[in-house]
Design a protein around this motif. Structure first.
Motif, PDB file in Angstrom:
ATOM      1  N   PRO A  39       0.810  -1.221   0.000  1.00 26.30           N
ATOM      2  CA  PRO A  39       0.000   0.000   0.000  1.00 26.30           C
ATOM      3  C   PRO A  39       0.841   1.268   0.000  1.00 26.30           C
ATOM      4  CG  PRO A  39       0.077  -0.924   2.203  1.00 26.30           C
ATOM      5  CD  PRO A  39       0.792  -1.904   1.307  1.00 26.30           C
ATOM      6  N   ALA A  40       0.371   2.246  -0.739  1.00 28.80           N
ATOM      7  CA  ALA A  40       0.979   3.580  -0.746  1.00 28.80           C
ATOM      8  C   ALA A  40      -0.122   4.612  -0.595  1.00 28.80           C
ATOM      9  CB  ALA A  40       1.749   3.820  -2.040  1.00 28.80           C
ATOM     10  N   GLY A  41       0.185   5.686   0.108  1.00 31.81           N
ATOM     11  CA  GLY A  41      -0.717   6.824   0.140  1.00 31.81           C
ATOM     12  C   GLY A  41      -0.400   7.733  -1.038  1.00 31.81           C
ATOM     13  N   VAL A  42      -1.435   8.212  -1.721  1.00 31.10           N
ATOM     14  CA  VAL A  42      -1.252   9.099  -2.877  1.00 31.10           C
ATOM     15  C   VAL A  42      -2.008  10.394  -2.612  1.00 31.10           C
ATOM     16  CG1 VAL A  42      -1.590   9.394  -5.353  1.00 31.10           C
ATOM     17  CG2 VAL A  42      -1.049   7.120  -4.441  1.00 31.10           C
ATOM     18  N   VAL A  43      -1.309  11.516  -2.738  1.00 35.65           N
ATOM     19  CA  VAL A  43      -1.911  12.829  -2.520  1.00 35.65           C
ATOM     20  C   VAL A  43      -1.830  13.620  -3.821  1.00 35.65           C
ATOM     21  CG1 VAL A  43      -1.795  14.992  -1.234  1.00 35.65           C
ATOM     22  CG2 VAL A  43      -1.271  12.819  -0.079  1.00 35.65           C
ATOM     23  N   PHE A  44      -2.995  14.029  -4.344  1.00 42.93           N
ATOM     24  CA  PHE A  44      -3.037  14.888  -5.518  1.00 42.93           C
ATOM     25  C   PHE A  44      -2.747  16.337  -5.092  1.00 42.93           C
ATOM     26  CE2 PHE A  44      -5.841  11.311  -6.325  1.00 42.93           C
ATOM     27  CZ  PHE A  44      -5.434  10.881  -7.574  1.00 42.93           C
ATOM     28  N   GLU A  45      -2.380  17.177  -6.037  1.00 46.29           N
ATOM     29  CA  GLU A  45      -2.127  18.599  -5.768  1.00 46.29           C
ATOM     30  C   GLU A  45      -1.122  18.762  -4.626  1.00 46.29           C
ATOM     31  OE1 GLU A  45      -6.089  20.144  -5.103  1.00 46.29           O
ATOM     32  OE2 GLU A  45      -6.299  20.611  -7.221  1.00 46.29           O
ATOM     33  N   GLY A  46      -0.020  18.032  -4.743  1.00 43.99           N
ATOM     34  CA  GLY A  46       0.985  18.077  -3.696  1.00 43.99           C
ATOM     35  C   GLY A  46       1.582  19.454  -3.481  1.00 43.99           C
ATOM     36  N   ASP A  47       1.523  20.325  -4.498  1.00 46.50           N
ATOM     37  CA  ASP A  47       2.104  21.663  -4.374  1.00 46.50           C
ATOM     38  C   ASP A  47       1.367  22.526  -3.350  1.00 46.50           C
ATOM     39  OD1 ASP A  47       4.178  21.487  -6.464  1.00 46.50           O
ATOM     40  OD2 ASP A  47       2.475  21.270  -7.816  1.00 46.50           O
ATOM     41  N   LYS A  48       0.208  22.105  -2.908  1.00 41.93           N
ATOM     42  CA  LYS A  48      -0.536  22.860  -1.905  1.00 41.93           C
ATOM     43  C   LYS A  48       0.128  22.795  -0.534  1.00 41.93           C
ATOM     44  CE  LYS A  48      -4.920  22.033  -1.626  1.00 41.93           C
ATOM     45  NZ  LYS A  48      -6.219  21.321  -1.603  1.00 41.93           N
ATOM     46  N   TYR A  49       1.045  21.845  -0.371  1.00 42.93           N
ATOM     47  CA  TYR A  49       1.582  21.572   0.964  1.00 42.93           C
ATOM     48  C   TYR A  49       3.066  21.914   1.044  1.00 42.93           C
ATOM     49  CZ  TYR A  49      -2.749  18.934   0.892  1.00 42.93           C
ATOM     50  OH  TYR A  49      -4.063  18.574   0.745  1.00 42.93           O
ATOM     51  N   THR A  50       3.487  22.412   2.202  1.00 43.90           N
ATOM     52  CA  THR A  50       4.897  22.627   2.444  1.00 43.90           C
ATOM     53  C   THR A  50       5.570  21.283   2.718  1.00 43.90           C
ATOM     54  OG1 THR A  50       4.660  22.862   4.841  1.00 43.90           O
ATOM     55  CG2 THR A  50       4.376  24.860   3.494  1.00 43.90           C
ATOM     56  N   THR A  51       6.902  21.272   2.692  1.00 38.04           N
ATOM     57  CA  THR A  51       7.630  20.040   3.000  1.00 38.04           C
ATOM     58  C   THR A  51       7.278  19.549   4.401  1.00 38.04           C
ATOM     59  OG1 THR A  51       9.461  20.602   1.527  1.00 38.04           O
ATOM     60  CG2 THR A  51       9.934  19.043   3.301  1.00 38.04           C
ATOM     61  N   GLU A  52       7.187  20.455   5.341  1.00 37.86           N
ATOM     62  CA  GLU A  52       6.831  20.069   6.718  1.00 37.86           C
ATOM     63  C   GLU A  52       5.436  19.463   6.778  1.00 37.86           C
ATOM     64  OE1 GLU A  52       6.555  22.007  11.235  1.00 37.86           O
ATOM     65  OE2 GLU A  52       6.955  23.292   9.495  1.00 37.86           O
ATOM     66  N   GLU A  53       4.502  20.048   6.037  1.00 38.96           N
ATOM     67  CA  GLU A  53       3.140  19.508   6.019  1.00 38.96           C
ATOM     68  C   GLU A  53       3.107  18.130   5.359  1.00 38.96           C
ATOM     69  OE1 GLU A  53       0.487  23.621   5.917  1.00 38.96           O
ATOM     70  OE2 GLU A  53       1.268  22.791   4.039  1.00 38.96           O
ATOM     71  N   MET A  54       3.870  17.950   4.270  1.00 40.32           N
ATOM     72  CA  MET A  54       3.954  16.635   3.635  1.00 40.32           C
ATOM     73  C   MET A  54       4.464  15.591   4.629  1.00 40.32           C
ATOM     74  SD  MET A  54       5.547  17.459  -0.128  1.00 40.32           S
ATOM     75  CE  MET A  54       4.782  18.593  -1.285  1.00 40.32           C
ATOM     76  N   GLN A  55       5.491  15.970   5.382  1.00 43.06           N
ATOM     77  CA  GLN A  55       6.041  15.036   6.359  1.00 43.06           C
ATOM     78  C   GLN A  55       5.022  14.681   7.428  1.00 43.06           C
ATOM     79  OE1 GLN A  55       9.536  13.540   6.472  1.00 43.06           O
ATOM     80  NE2 GLN A  55       7.884  12.321   7.348  1.00 43.06           N
ATOM     81  N   ASN A  56       4.286  15.658   7.898  1.00 47.81           N
ATOM     82  CA  ASN A  56       3.267  15.408   8.922  1.00 47.81           C
ATOM     83  C   ASN A  56       2.147  14.527   8.387  1.00 47.81           C
ATOM     84  OD1 ASN A  56       4.601  16.915  10.867  1.00 47.81           O
ATOM     85  ND2 ASN A  56       3.528  18.819  10.347  1.00 47.81           N
ATOM     86  N   ILE A  57       1.772  14.747   7.124  1.00 50.75           N
ATOM     87  CA  ILE A  57       0.723  13.915   6.503  1.00 50.75           C
ATOM     88  C   ILE A  57       1.202  12.473   6.400  1.00 50.75           C
ATOM     89  CG2 ILE A  57      -0.525  13.478   4.339  1.00 50.75           C
ATOM     90  CD1 ILE A  57      -0.469  16.602   3.966  1.00 50.75           C
ATOM     91  N   ALA A  58       2.439  12.281   5.925  1.00 46.68           N
ATOM     92  CA  ALA A  58       2.979  10.925   5.794  1.00 46.68           C
ATOM     93  C   ALA A  58       3.058  10.222   7.136  1.00 46.68           C
ATOM     94  CB  ALA A  58       4.352  10.982   5.134  1.00 46.68           C
TER      95      ALA A  58
END
Length: 217
Positions: A20-39
Motif C-alpha cells: 500500500p501507498a498513500g497518494v496525494v493529488f495537488e501536492g504543491d498545496k503543501y509545504t515540505t513540513e506539512e507533507m512530512q506530517n501527513i505521511a
C-alpha cells in the motif's frame, strides 16, 4: 489541515493485499513540513505527493515521504501514483521527476500495465561486522551465502543487499532495526534487503525488506 489521501495497493488486483501507498493529488498545496506530517499520520511505508515539475523535460514531479523522512524514490508509490492518475486512460509515455532524477514510466491501458525505470544501479561494499549484522536479524553466520558479497545497492535509495543460503533463512529472521545504524557504518540510514536465489537460470529470487528505524515504520 485537510488532506485527501488515496490508498493504492500496488502489485495486486485484490484490495488490502500487495504494497500500500498513500497518494496525494495537488501536492504543491503543501509545504515540505506539512507533507512530512501527513505521511507520519498516514503511516504507510511511503506516501507520494503528485506535484508540478518546473523541468520542461518532465511530465510531473513526485515527492516521497516515509513517516520519518523524505526519500528520493519509491517504486511501489510511483506505481500507485500513476495508477491513481491514469487508470482507465489511454496509453501514456511519461517522464517522472524524482529525487533520483527524471525516470521514464509507461502506462498501458490494456491490462492497466505500468512499468518504470529506476536510477542506474550503484554498489558499495559492506565493511562492517557480519556477525553483528547476523545478530541484528536473528540468524547465524552459516546462514549467509558462502560466495556472494554483502553490498549496499542503490537504484534511487540505499539498501544493504544481503545474500543468504535459502528462503527458510528469510522466514526465521527476527530483525531488531534499532541495531541497524550502528552496524551500517557506511550508510547508517540504509534499509536491509536479505534475499535468496530461487533460480539463477531464470533470474528469480525471494526476499524480505527491513526499513531503517529512521523511516518511522
Amino acid at each position: 489541515m485537510n488532506c485527501k489521501v488515496v490508498q493504492v495497493d500496488a502489485f495486486t488486483t485484490i484490495a488490502g493485499q500487495g504494497n500500500p501507498a498513500g497518494v496525494v493529488f495537488e501536492g504543491d498545496k503543501y509545504t515540505t513540513e506539512e507533507m512530512q506530517n501527513i505521511a507520519k499520520k498516514v503511516g504507510f511505508n511511503e506516501t507520494v505527493f503528485i506535484c508540478k515539475s518546473e523541468n520542461k523535460a518532465a511530465t510531473l514531479k513526485l515527492r516521497y515521504f516515509t513517516p520519518g523522512h523524505e526519500t528520493p524514490l519509491c517504486g511501489h508509490a510511483t506505481i500507485g501514483a500513476i495508477f491513481a492518475l491514469y487508470s482507465g486512460a489511454e496509453d501514456q509515455q511519461l517522464q517522472i521527476e524524482t529525487g533520483a532524477g527524471i525516470l521514464p514510466t509507461v502506462y498501458e491501458k490494456k491490462g492497466q500495465r505500468i512499468t518504470m525505470n529506476q536510477a542506474k544501479p550503484t554498489f558499495i561494499d559492506f565493511q562492517g561486522d557480519p556477525l553483528a549484522l547476523c545478530q541484528s536479524l536473528g540468524i547465524k553466520m552459516t546462514d549467509l551465502h558462502p560466495t556472494l558479497p554483502i553490498q549496499y545497492g542503490n537504484t534511487g535509495s540505499w539498501t544493504l543487499i544481503l545474500p543468504v543460503v535459502n528462503a527458510m533463512i528469510l522466514d526465521k529472521m527476527n530483525p531488531k532495526p534499532s541495531m541497524f545504524p550502528d552496524i551500517l557504518t557506511e550508510m547508517p540510514k540504509s534499509s536491509i534487503h536479505p534475499f535468496s536465489i530461487v533460480s539463477e537460470q531464470e533470474a528469480t529470487f525471494t526476499a524480505r525488506h527491513f526499513s531503517s528505524p529512521f523511516s518511522g515504520t
